[in-house]
Design a protein around this motif. Structure first.
Motif, short mmCIF file in Angstrom:
data_model
loop_
_atom_site.label_atom_id
_atom_site.label_comp_id
_atom_site.label_asym_id
_atom_site.label_seq_id
_atom_site.Cartn_x
_atom_site.Cartn_y
_atom_site.Cartn_z
N SER A 1 0.83 -1.21 0.00
CA SER A 1 0.00 0.00 0.00
C SER A 1 0.86 1.25 0.00
CB SER A 1 -0.93 0.00 1.22
OG SER A 1 -1.77 -1.13 1.21
N HIS A 2 1.92 1.23 0.81
CA HIS A 2 2.85 2.37 0.88
C HIS A 2 3.49 2.64 -0.47
CE1 HIS A 2 5.99 5.04 2.25
NE2 HIS A 2 6.93 4.17 1.89
N THR A 3 3.93 1.58 -1.14
CA THR A 3 4.57 1.73 -2.45
C THR A 3 3.60 2.29 -3.48
OG1 THR A 3 6.10 -0.10 -1.98
CG2 THR A 3 5.80 0.52 -4.29
N LEU A 4 2.37 1.79 -3.49
CA LEU A 4 1.37 2.29 -4.44
C LEU A 4 1.08 3.77 -4.21
CD1 LEU A 4 -1.11 -0.73 -4.50
CD2 LEU A 4 0.40 0.03 -6.36
N GLU B 1 3.13 5.92 -2.89
CA GLU B 1 4.32 6.64 -3.34
C GLU B 1 4.34 6.79 -4.86
OE1 GLU B 1 7.88 4.80 -1.77
OE2 GLU B 1 8.06 6.47 -0.34
N GLN B 2 3.75 5.82 -5.57
CA GLN B 2 3.70 5.88 -7.02
C GLN B 2 2.56 6.75 -7.54
OE1 GLN B 2 6.02 4.52 -9.18
NE2 GLN B 2 7.13 4.20 -7.26
N GLY B 3 1.81 7.36 -6.63
CA GLY B 3 0.77 8.29 -7.04
C GLY B 3 -0.64 7.76 -6.99
N VAL B 4 -0.83 6.54 -6.50
CA VAL B 4 -2.18 5.99 -6.39
C VAL B 4 -2.78 6.46 -5.07
CG1 VAL B 4 -3.59 3.92 -6.37
CG2 VAL B 4 -1.45 3.96 -7.68
#
Length: 246
Positions: free
Chosen positions: A153-156, A158-161
């Protein structure tokens, strides 16, 4: 109102907390008696509540609006905090004592969670996360059920989601995964568990030995499905254009 110098969390007396949460003092007392909120800090005869109590009350309100009962909310909190489910219960069989490997929980302060998601840990997103079973409240801390899901969730984000979109997708995935789990549970119950009992084998060990097979099937099928989707997207995209601009 007082402020703790140690953690600088705002504190409230019961009437002020009830007003901020939009409930009556009587309701607040009832929640406390049902142990839906942690005990307040005591300073002599005065009970002090803080922002973590307020967040819990807002979460409860959100769950009530979604149709949960107080009893159900209490059970959810207990289940999420324990983070375990017995295989015997899952299969509906007596004597099975092993458990499915559980996810690694993560404990965070509300402030750390907010920083982790760059300010997107709103009351609505927190309520949705609790409803999904990702979060539980334990005293002054928030417990995320799964380190892996938290990191994804954190990565998503960070990717703008947007986190709200991540949680909406998670709810949809949950429905599909539940159906997949039911397929495998039925398969094991019908063709493995009963035979293992007849042979006097440990059902839990037998199921645990076969569990990775289910994970492998899901991983392989998901990989192939993603490849098919990506090829379809590529075929529909003209050179230098976007899908649909044909």
């Amino acid at each position: 109102m007082a402020t703790s110098e140690a953690d600088e969390v705002r504190e409230y007396r019961m009437p002020e907390l009830a007003e901020k949460a939009g409930i009556t003092v009587r309701t607040l007392r009832f929640y406390r008696e049902r142990k839906l909120i942690p005990p307040p800090r005591r300073d002599g005869r005065i009970a002090w509540y803080n922002d973590h109590h307020l967040a819990r009350l807002r979460t409860i309100a959100g769950l009530l609006e979604r149709g949960h009962t107080l009893g159900g909310i209490a059970e959810l909190i207990t289940a999420f905090e324990s983070g375990r489910r017995d295989v015997g219960e899952l299969l509906g069989l007596p004597g099975a004592v092993a458990s499915w490997p559980s996810e690694t929980p993560v404990r965070l302060t509300p402030e750390a969670l907010a920083d982790y998601f760059h300010g997107e840990a709103t009351a609505e997103n927190l309520t949705t996360s609790l409803d999904l079973g990702y979060l539980a409240v334990d005293g002054d801390e928030i417990v995320h059920l799964s380190r892996r899901l938290l990191d994804v969730s954190h990565t998503l984000v960070e990717q703008g989601v947007p986190l709200a979109a991540v949680l909406a997708a998670a709810r949809e995935v949950r429905e599909h995964v539940d159906a997949i789990a039911e397929t495998f549970v039925t398969l094991l119950r019908t063709h493995v568990a009963a035979d293992a009992l007849e042979r006097g084998e440990d059902v839990g060990e037998t199921v645990e030995r076969l569990r990775p097979l289910a994970t492998s099937v899901v991983d392989a099928e998901l990989t192939m499905a993603m490849n098919r989707r990506m090829r379809a997207e590529t075929d529909q995209t003209p050179p230098g254009g976007h899908p649909g601009n044909q």
